[in-house]
Structure formats: C-alpha cells, structure tokens
Design a protein around this motif. Structure first.
Motif, PDB file in Angstrom:
ATOM      1  N   TRP A  81       0.538  -0.883   0.256  1.00  0.00           N
ATOM      2  CA  TRP A  81       0.146  -0.072  -0.177  1.00  0.00           C
ATOM      3  C   TRP A  81       1.058   1.079   0.343  1.00  0.00           C
ATOM      4  N   ALA A  82       2.025   1.449   0.727  1.00  0.00           N
ATOM      5  CA  ALA A  82       2.798   2.544   0.444  1.00  0.00           C
ATOM      6  C   ALA A  82       3.585   2.553  -0.891  1.00  0.00           C
ATOM      7  N   ASP A  83       4.014   1.600  -1.576  1.00  0.00           N
ATOM      8  CA  ASP A  83       4.318   1.606  -2.607  1.00  0.00           C
ATOM      9  C   ASP A  83       3.234   2.373  -3.699  1.00  0.00           C
ATOM     10  N   LEU A  84       1.944   2.235  -3.509  1.00  0.00           N
ATOM     11  CA  LEU A  84      -0.055   2.777  -3.993  1.00  0.00           C
ATOM     12  C   LEU A  84       0.559   4.112  -3.712  1.00  0.00           C
ATOM     13  N   LYS A  85       1.495   4.296  -2.758  1.00  0.00           N
ATOM     14  CA  LYS A  85       1.157   6.301  -1.974  1.00  0.00           C
ATOM     15  C   LYS A  85       2.554   7.261  -2.953  1.00  0.00           C
ATOM     16  N   ASN A  86       3.927   6.272  -2.934  1.00  0.00           N
ATOM     17  CA  ASN A  86       4.889   6.381  -2.805  1.00  0.00           C
ATOM     18  C   ASN A  86       5.098   7.637  -4.084  1.00  0.00           C
ATOM     19  N   GLU A  87       4.915   9.042  -4.530  1.00  0.00           N
ATOM     20  CA  GLU A  87       5.362   9.145  -5.806  1.00  0.00           C
ATOM     21  C   GLU A  87       6.816   9.064  -6.687  1.00  0.00           C
ATOM     22  N   ASN A  88       7.566   8.176  -5.279  1.00  0.00           N
ATOM     23  CA  ASN A  88       8.856   7.735  -5.782  1.00  0.00           C
ATOM     24  C   ASN A  88       9.304   6.473  -6.251  1.00  0.00           C
ATOM     25  N   SER A  89       7.670   5.622  -5.924  1.00  0.00           N
ATOM     26  CA  SER A  89       8.081   4.060  -5.785  1.00  0.00           C
ATOM     27  C   SER A  89       7.616   3.954  -7.672  1.00  0.00           C
ATOM     28  N   PRO A  90       8.727   3.174  -8.262  1.00  0.00           N
ATOM     29  CA  PRO A  90       7.563   2.249  -9.750  1.00  0.00           C
ATOM     30  C   PRO A  90       7.092   2.499  -8.775  1.00  0.00           C
ATOM     31  N   HIS A  91       6.309   1.732  -8.253  1.00  0.00           N
ATOM     32  CA  HIS A  91       4.590   1.431  -8.153  1.00  0.00           C
ATOM     33  C   HIS A  91       3.709   2.195  -7.652  1.00  0.00           C
ATOM     34  N   ARG A  92       4.535   3.851  -7.786  1.00  0.00           N
ATOM     35  CA  ARG A  92       3.262   4.498  -7.459  1.00  0.00           C
ATOM     36  C   ARG A  92       1.596   4.387  -9.005  1.00  0.00           C
ATOM     37  N   LEU A  93       0.527   4.379  -8.013  1.00  0.00           N
ATOM     38  CA  LEU A  93      -0.534   3.898  -8.619  1.00  0.00           C
ATOM     39  C   LEU A  93      -1.394   5.272 -10.064  1.00  0.00           C
ATOM     40  N   GLY A  94      -0.687   5.157 -10.782  1.00  0.00           N
ATOM     41  CA  GLY A  94      -1.077   6.002 -11.927  1.00  0.00           C
ATOM     42  C   GLY A  94      -2.509   5.945 -12.137  1.00  0.00           C
ATOM     43  N   GLY A  95      -3.276   5.165 -11.255  1.00  0.00           N
ATOM     44  CA  GLY A  95      -5.092   5.857 -11.401  1.00  0.00           C
ATOM     45  C   GLY A  95      -6.340   4.757 -10.910  1.00  0.00           C
ATOM     46  N   ILE A  96      -7.460   4.774 -11.158  1.00  0.00           N
ATOM     47  CA  ILE A  96      -8.032   3.625 -10.652  1.00  0.00           C
ATOM     48  C   ILE A  96      -9.570   3.958 -11.545  1.00  0.00           C
ATOM     49  N   ALA A  97      -9.752   2.610 -12.186  1.00  0.00           N
ATOM     50  CA  ALA A  97     -10.959   2.828 -13.059  1.00  0.00           C
ATOM     51  C   ALA A  97     -11.789   1.440 -12.645  1.00  0.00           C
ATOM     52  N   VAL A  98     -13.216   2.275 -12.729  1.00  0.00           N
ATOM     53  CA  VAL A  98     -14.118   1.631 -11.953  1.00  0.00           C
ATOM     54  C   VAL A  98     -15.374   1.711 -12.769  1.00  0.00           C
ATOM     55  N   THR A  99     -16.050   0.601 -12.894  1.00  0.00           N
ATOM     56  CA  THR A  99     -17.162  -0.159 -13.628  1.00  0.00           C
ATOM     57  C   THR A  99     -18.319   0.764 -13.229  1.00  0.00           C
ATOM     58  N   ASN A 100     -19.284   1.568 -13.963  1.00  0.00           N
ATOM     59  CA  ASN A 100     -20.251   3.025 -13.370  1.00  0.00           C
ATOM     60  C   ASN A 100     -21.673   2.648 -13.526  1.00  0.00           C
ATOM     61  N   ARG A 101     -21.759   1.438 -14.391  1.00  0.00           N
ATOM     62  CA  ARG A 101     -22.554   1.517 -15.679  1.00  0.00           C
ATOM     63  C   ARG A 101     -22.437   0.752 -16.620  1.00  0.00           C
TER      64      ARG A 101
END
Ligand code: KG4
Ligand code: ZN
Length: 381
Positions: A81-101
């Motif tokens: 979870w820390a990687d996802l948040k960390n701006e300097n991590s190669p695993h920083r999450l770039g975005g979330i896509a969710v089905t809403n319809r």
C-alpha cells in the motif's frame, strides 16, 4: 503507469492491475497494456440455487470480498500500500478505473464506493467506465490487435447485450463507434442460459451447452434462426426470445417437462446423447444467427476487420464458424477476458486517463452508479 481496475457490475467481483507501456511511446499510437495481475471471484455458487442472479446477495458478497481481494492482488503483485502512495516508487498508482454503468445498482455501488475511497486516500485520478466500453476494450489487451484495420466491426455478445458496433478510431483515441444493430429482446447469452435452464442445466448454462454440444449433432433438431432484414430498418438487429419457446415446445414434444415448470425428476429431463443433440442444435441456431447478421453488417459497412467480445465470445463453435466463414482479419479476447473482468475496465480507463479525462474532485464526490433502464434513452452520465 500502473492502473487499478474494479468491476462489480453483476455477479463477478474482479480486480486488475495493468501497466500501460507509455515510456517514450508516441502518444498517438496504440499502446500495449500489460496485465500484471488480475483476480475474478465468481459468485455463481451463491446464485445457482435461485437459477439466476439475486441482486441483494450479489451486493453483500461484493462487500465481503472486495477488500480481502485488494490485499490479495497487491500481495500477488508484490506491491505494498505504501508503494501505491509513494510518488517516487515505480509502483506508484497512476489511476483507478471503475465500472459505474450499466449493471445492478447495489453491486455497482460497492465497486464505485471502494474506488472513490481509494482514489481519495491515495490521491490518484479516478475514471468511471461503461461496462460495454470495457468489453469493447478487451481486445486491446492483446498484441495482435495492432494489426486491425479500420473500420473495425465488433460483435458484442454477453448475458445482457447483443450489439454490432462499427469502430472508426482505435485507442488511445476514444472508440468512436456507431451501433449498427442490437437485440430487440433476449441477448445471445440470455438465450443460451434460458435454453440451458429449460433442459435442466446449471446457471449460467452457456458454457455447459458449449461443452455438451461437442458430442451432439447440430442437425438433430430445428430451431429458429430469426433474420431481421436490415433493408426495412437500416439496422442489423437480433431477436432471440423465440428460442426459449421453441426449446420448451421441443422438450414437451419429446415427452419431457421443461425444467422451468419445477419438475426436477431426472427422467423428466433430457439426458445423454439426446441432451447433446439438443445443445448442439440450439447452439448452432444462435451461432448461425449471429454470423448471418455480422456478415450482412460487414458487407454493408465495408469493415476491414472484425472482432467478437463478451461472455459468448468464449463459445467454441462461434469461434470455429467465424474463423471458417469471415473473410476479414478477426480478433477475439483471450478466453479469460471474454466474461466479466476488471482488466478490460482498467484498459478502457487507462486510455481515458491518458486522454486527460480523469474526473475532477467534484465529479469524484458525485460519482454514482446507473442501471441499464436508467441509461436507456438518456445521455451517458
Ligand atoms: O460478458 P458476461 O460475463 O456478462 C455480461 O456482461 O452479461 O457474459 C455472460 C454470458 C452468460 O450468458 C454466459 O452463459 C455466456 O456469457 N457464456 C457463454 C460461454 N461462456 C459464457 N455462452 C456460450 N458459450 C460459452 N462458452
Ligand atoms: Zn459483461
């Protein structure tokens, strides 16, 4: 860029992490999306006793499974979870896509609420994806699609939809498509499932018909192949609702009791060779109808390539006949990406993010879920 996809529109809870290959890539070229990990939790066992999806059971199960699945996805991908948040991590999450319809409201709301909370706490962009647009993007998870030429005709065949779309632009552009036809009543997957139910097969019956049909004769029984003439309507529409009546009548004539009437005694339902013949015959009628309208739409639209997506695109006879009879290059999603999955949602959402279409903070807070009936006749929210 790492994208998390979330899909909970019906009875599958699915999460995916995909990587967009955008390092130094030309922004206008079709980018390869690499699926790092994806999980699909099917609720079928919970709904089977009821012969169909029970919305309240679906929502509750999504709520119970989505968080443990998130942990499992990250642990399989060896990302914290820390990687996802960390701006300097190669695993920083770039975005979330969710089905809403479109989908079951309660089920969609679980995914949407989870996505909103994650986007807020991780401070990442969020996009809302139309489930059907997700299915259309399932072919863009494959390398081969870069060979597709425009216009591309896509047959979308799922449990809720049977549609022909003519696509005139490829990702990263948005799929500029026009709908050339749709089902006026039951969808192709629905026809498979309803006929399967009448024969006493488990829900959802499409894959059981597919398997049993392999040892049956497609000519054993005559089932209707409704042909709606596009000259009259300008559309290449489908109608599958007559098949269940025809299956019911055929079973009655053979001396069986269609399962829907509640008689579950095995001797009242078809078995063995006869069951395989019924499966092969009804499958052939569905496949022929899909093929006939697709051929007509291909000829009229001068499409240069063809693709089939959605749960029914997993059908082995449909794939076989399309490969035999369609003369333009044809594309199918990998078998794991035919039925509902979050990788296709992440793929569609990744392109939205790359195009700068992420929701604003205000839009995120207001993001809602919409059923099919709420969307029909009104513009996409
Ligand atoms: O795309 P999907 O997972 O969900 C919807 O968006 O509706 O499609 C589910 C449908 C079901 O009707 C199921 O019976 C059908 O796809 N299906 C099949 C096969 N595998 C799944 N139909 C025929 N042959 C198959 N092998
Ligand atoms: Zn679907």
């Amino acid at each position: 860029m790492l994208i998390l996809g979330i899909e909970t529109s019906c009875d599958e809870c699915s999460l995916a992490l995909i990587e967009t290959n955008d390092v130094g890539a030309n922004p206008t070229e079709l980018r390869k999306m690499r699926v790092l990990h994806h999980l699909i939790h099917s609720q079928i066992d919970l709904h089977r006793p009821f012969g169909g999806v029970v919305p309240e059971i679906a929502s509750r199960n999504h709520l119970e499974t989505i968080h443990p699945m998130l942990d499992e996805l990250l642990s399989r991908a060896k990302i914290s979870w820390a990687d996802l948040k960390n701006e300097n991590s190669p695993h920083r999450l770039g975005g979330i896509a969710v089905t809403n319809r479109p989908g079951l409201i309660g089920a969609l709301l679980v995914g949407v609420s989870c996505a909103k909370a994650l986007a807020y706490s991780l401070n990442v962009p969020l996009v809302a994806v139309d489930h059907l647009n997700g299915h259309l993007h399932s072919i863009f998870l494959s390398e081969k699609i870069s060979e597709a030429q425009l216009p591309l005709l896509v047959l979308l065949v799922s449990g809720g939809h049977t549609e022909l779309h003519l696509i005139k632009s490829l990702p990263p552009a948005s799929l500029n498509s026009i709908c050339l036809g749709s089902s006026r009543d039951d969808a192709a997957g629905e026809a498979f499932d309803k006929c399967a139910k009448l024969m006493g097969l488990d829900y959802p019956g499409g894959k059981f018909i597919d398997a049993l049909a392999r040892s049956g004769s497609a000519e054993a029984y005559a089932f209707p192949r409704p042909r709606i003439h596009h000259q009259e309507t300008g559309q290449f529409d489908f109608s599958f609702s007559g098949l269940k009546t025809s299956m019911g009548n055929t079973l009655t004539k053979l001396g069986f009791t269609p399962h829907i009437f509640g008689d579950t005694r095995p001797e009242r339902l078809p078995q063995g060779e006869l069951l395989s013949h019924l499966c092969a015959s009804v499958q052939e009628a569905i496949v022929d109808t899909l093929l006939y309208q697709s051929q007509a739409a291909l000829a009229a639209s001068h499409a240069k390539s063809f693709a089939v997506v959605g749960g029914v695109s997993a059908n082995s006879r449909l794939r076989e006949k399309i490969n035999e009879e369609i003369k333009v290059p044809t594309f199918f999603p990998g078998l794991e990406f035919c039925t509902d999955n979050a990788a296709m949602i992440a793929c569609a959402g990744a392109y939205q993010i790359l195009r700068g279409e992420a929701l604003t903070t205000d839009q995120v807070l207001k993001l809602n879920a919409y059923s099919r009936s709420e969307l029909e006749g009104s513009p996409s929210p």
